[in-house]
Design a protein around this motif. Sequence first.
Motif, PDB file in Angstrom:
ATOM      1  N   ASP A 148       0.761  -1.165  -0.197  1.00 33.03           N
ATOM      2  CA  ASP A 148      -0.081   0.019   0.142  1.00 33.03           C
ATOM      3  C   ASP A 148       0.983   1.405  -0.075  1.00 33.03           C
ATOM      4  N   GLN A 176       5.176  -2.396   6.356  1.00 34.69           N
ATOM      5  CA  GLN A 176       4.174  -3.438   6.528  1.00 34.69           C
ATOM      6  C   GLN A 176       4.896  -4.691   7.181  1.00 34.69           C
ATOM      7  N   VAL A 269      -7.496  -3.606   2.111  1.00 32.97           N
ATOM      8  CA  VAL A 269      -7.080  -2.726   2.974  1.00 32.97           C
ATOM      9  C   VAL A 269      -7.398  -2.818   4.236  1.00 32.97           C
ATOM     10  N   CYS A 272      -6.639  -6.175   5.936  1.00 33.80           N
ATOM     11  CA  CYS A 272      -5.254  -6.446   6.262  1.00 33.80           C
ATOM     12  C   CYS A 272      -4.910  -5.636   7.590  1.00 33.80           C
ATOM     13  N   TRP A 278      -0.387  -8.700   5.634  1.00 37.07           N
ATOM     14  CA  TRP A 278      -0.554  -8.190   4.291  1.00 37.07           C
ATOM     15  C   TRP A 278      -0.230  -9.025   3.320  1.00 37.07           C
TER      16      TRP A 278
END
Length: 303
Positions: A148, A176, A269, A272, A278
């Motif tokens: 992301d 992440q 999103v 997660c 992720w």
Amino acid sequence: MTEAEFRLLYEQLRNQRPWGLDDRRGALNYLTSAGTVAGAGEVRLGRAVSLAAPVEGRVTPDDPEPARHQMKGPPAAEAGRGVAFGMDRIEMNIHGNADSHLDALCHVIFDGELYNGVPADTITESGATELSVGVAADGIVGRGVLLDVPRSRGVAWLDPGDHVTIGDLLAAERDQGVHVGRGDILLVRVGHRQRREVRGPWDAAALRAGLHPEVMPLLAERQIAVLGSDGNNDTAPSLTDGVAFPIHVLAINALGVMLLDYLQFDDLVRICGEAARWTFLCVIAPLRLPTATGSPINPIAVL
């Protein structure tokens, strides 16, 4: 990037392919049965979420020829005693700028050739005789990784015309706590769908966020199996002089990496973020179109 720099990069990536001239699977070779089993090991919550945008039937700046969903047969209200059926059909442009779709390895022609030197004339009026979406007829199932980029930058989305750099991808991995590797289905969020939802549709063919061509050597080194985005993957206007869609050319034509365009990551999103994970099992099932250059898709992430 100048055209000369792009062509040098194209040749470098093309020459790195580890498969022979008879290969027709491209980067799907990196996704082995062991990789699929490992991807299944990512399922912890038992939650499934679609990565496709709803198919729209309205004319918009980014979808001037939208899908047509038509009801067939007599109106259901006229059904009398006994059995009757609701019937419909759909017609759509696979490679548009709104609907979620997969690009097969026959989709991109560069200098008269397809992936691995296959002649462009293998695409005929009746369809592609080589490298069609039929290569993925059994589906693509493996570990999905979502990076992301807006999250790492601290923004809601990348503005149209902005681009994802190597630094962006490495920062997203760091933030992440993930590492993209061999056989992964890499999904890169630029926020295209969220901006479209908030600001409304625009002419995405002319102006959109995407990846910079400089990221492709990194993705080649990581040996990813598939690359997807909530945009087109390519930035518009093109970041390469004299070459439209440089990411499509480098990914599909040079490396044999199928692309997933215009996905929808909003639900993924959120899940997660809540789970602080992720990675997930990703299931991609294109339609069985033996001679098509792509297919509409509804990829599913299972966490």
